[in-house]
Write an enzyme that holds these catalytic residues in place. Structure first.
Site, PDB file in Angstrom:
ATOM      1  N   GLY A  34     -38.449 -60.212  -7.279  1.00  0.00           N
ATOM      2  CA  GLY A  34     -37.632 -61.364  -7.643  1.00  0.00           C
ATOM      3  C   GLY A  34     -36.148 -61.073  -7.547  1.00  0.00           C
ATOM      4  N   CYS A  35     -35.422 -61.472  -8.589  1.00  0.00           N
ATOM      5  CA  CYS A  35     -33.961 -61.333  -8.588  1.00  0.00           C
ATOM      6  C   CYS A  35     -33.517 -59.876  -8.630  1.00  0.00           C
ATOM      7  CB  CYS A  35     -33.371 -62.090  -9.784  1.00  0.00           C
ATOM      8  SG  CYS A  35     -33.671 -63.874  -9.734  1.00  0.00           S
ATOM      9  N   ALA A  36     -34.371 -58.965  -9.049  1.00  0.00           N
ATOM     10  CA  ALA A  36     -34.010 -57.548  -9.097  1.00  0.00           C
ATOM     11  C   ALA A  36     -34.073 -56.896  -7.721  1.00  0.00           C
ATOM     12  CB  ALA A  36     -34.941 -56.796 -10.053  1.00  0.00           C
ATOM     13  N   ALA A  37     -34.629 -57.603  -6.737  1.00  0.00           N
ATOM     14  CA  ALA A  37     -34.892 -56.983  -5.438  1.00  0.00           C
ATOM     15  C   ALA A  37     -33.625 -56.614  -4.688  1.00  0.00           C
ATOM     16  CB  ALA A  37     -35.761 -57.907  -4.589  1.00  0.00           C
ATOM     17  N   PHE A  45     -31.330 -57.716 -12.070  1.00  0.00           N
ATOM     18  CA  PHE A  45     -32.323 -57.891 -13.130  1.00  0.00           C
ATOM     19  C   PHE A  45     -33.384 -58.876 -12.656  1.00  0.00           C
ATOM     20  CE2 PHE A  45     -28.039 -57.724 -15.273  1.00  0.00           C
ATOM     21  CZ  PHE A  45     -28.065 -56.354 -15.516  1.00  0.00           C
TER      22      PHE A  45
END
Length: 368
Positions: free
Chosen positions: A137-140, A333
């Protein structure tokens, strides 16, 4: 030492404003018992504009998961190459100089991955390693930087290309009516980003240390339910409070490096929402101005998932960068709950001298 070079960013041409979003919510969900709460939460995001792949009337339709995923693939193939070319130009490299492609996306699915298509289409060497990341997700975005750093450390002199492609608007589900879903409909936007990590040379963030941190027993706080209609995004109301657990992880990672995370020269972090940034100010004892680039991304483009940190980093470049050897942190994150964290120093390239317009180390933030 590996250097993260200037990113390239692209956004689709269709724009939706905060007021349009609120009016749509009032129209589509007039009878929703928690509509006032949803409107307040959307308004509090501070997101003024977002770019979306299709006109809003088409975005609100759901022709089926097959159609949406086909659109994801078509649009990714149409839009990614231009972003890649600009990122390579920023790094002063060509496709033949790339040894690894890291492709991150959580808003569509392809197999073979976009990495294989890029190698075949853009004259990358057939020996180029491929690393698609689909489930962070956004942590990628942070994970991609860290894995590229690891690769360039393992293979000195090698170069890695990172590509992030996020069409969050393709995840709209008209039957998902929870407050968290309504908030997400007003928060997420679409964007693409690319950046090169050079094993030698280059101007940018000289990567020195990276790490990951997972908050135990939070797997269901951010997740997808995969159904016949596609990906259904689930956002727990506890997510905005995660910085109480992740800010200490950022501090703990910096301390063995003999850095105080509250005394760095630049901060590039994932702007999941304003509460994330406000809490980082609180727990790291920092003025809001330190997160001005992440806030600008959130305001102008919304939460663009894995592309956020590249957009914020590009804004630092647009602002003139910082002084040579200035110290900073990059953090993404996402689901898990996971933090992907990098520490690095700014490099002006081989000469190392200051460039005109660059901000000195540890500038004093000025109130907005």
């Amino acid at each position: 030492m590996a250097t993260l070079c200037r990113p390239a960013i692209a956004v689709p041409e269709h724009v939706i404003t905060m007021e349009e979003t609120l009016q749509l919510a009032r129209t589509l969900h007039a009878d929703h018992p928690q509509l006032p709460l949803a409107l307040r939460l959307i308004g509090n995001t501070g997101v003024q504009t977002r770019h979306i792949l299709q006109p809003i009337e088409d975005t609100l339709k759901h022709p089926g998961f097959t159609w949406r995923n086909n659109l994801y693939e078509t649009e990714a193939k149409a839009r990614v190459p231009a972003v890649v070319r600009r990122a390579l130009e920023h790094a002063e490299l060509t496709p033949r100089d790339i040894d690894l492609i890291v492709y991150v996306s959580c808003t569509g699915f392809m197999m073979p991955s976009m990495t294989a298509w890029l190698i075949n289409t853009m004259d990358f060497p057939v020996t180029t390693r491929q690393l698609p990341i689909a489930q962070l997700g956004c942590a990628a975005g942070g994970a991609a930087i860290n894995r590229a750093h690891d690769f360039c450390t393992a293979y000195p002199g090698a170069n890695a290309l990172i590509v992030a492609c996020e069409f969050c608007s393709l995840l709209y589900q008209p039957t998902d009516l929870g407050v968290g879903n309504l908030l997400s409909n007003g928060l997420f936007g679409d964007a693409l980003a690319a950046a090169v990590v050079r094993g030698e040379g280059g101007e940018g963030v000289r990567l020195e240390r990276n790490g990951s941190h997972l908050v135990p027993d939070t797997e269901d706080w951010i997740s997808y339910a995969v159904r016949d209609t596609g990906f259904h995004f689930l956002l727990d109301k506890r997510v905005p409070g995660t910085m109480a657990m992740l800010a200490p992880a950022m501090r703990d990672m910096a301390e063995p490096h003999d850095w105080n995370v509250s005394e760095l020269d630049f901060y590039i972090v994932h702007a999941g929402g304003p509460r994330i940034l406000d809490d980082l100010c609180k727990y790291l004892d920092l003025a809001p101005e330190w997160f001005r680039y992440s806030r600008a991304t959130l305001t102008e483009r919304g939460n663009i998932a894995s592309a956020v940190i590249f957009d914020a980093l590009e804004r630092l470049w647009d602002d003139g960068g910082v002084a040579h050897d200035a110290r900073g942190i990059i953090a993404g994150f996402g689901p898990g709950i996971t933090a992907e964290i990098s520490l690095g120093t700014w490099s002006n390239g081989a000469g190392g001298g200051a460039r005109e317009g660059q901000v000195p180390s540890r500038p004093l933030p000025q109130p907005a």
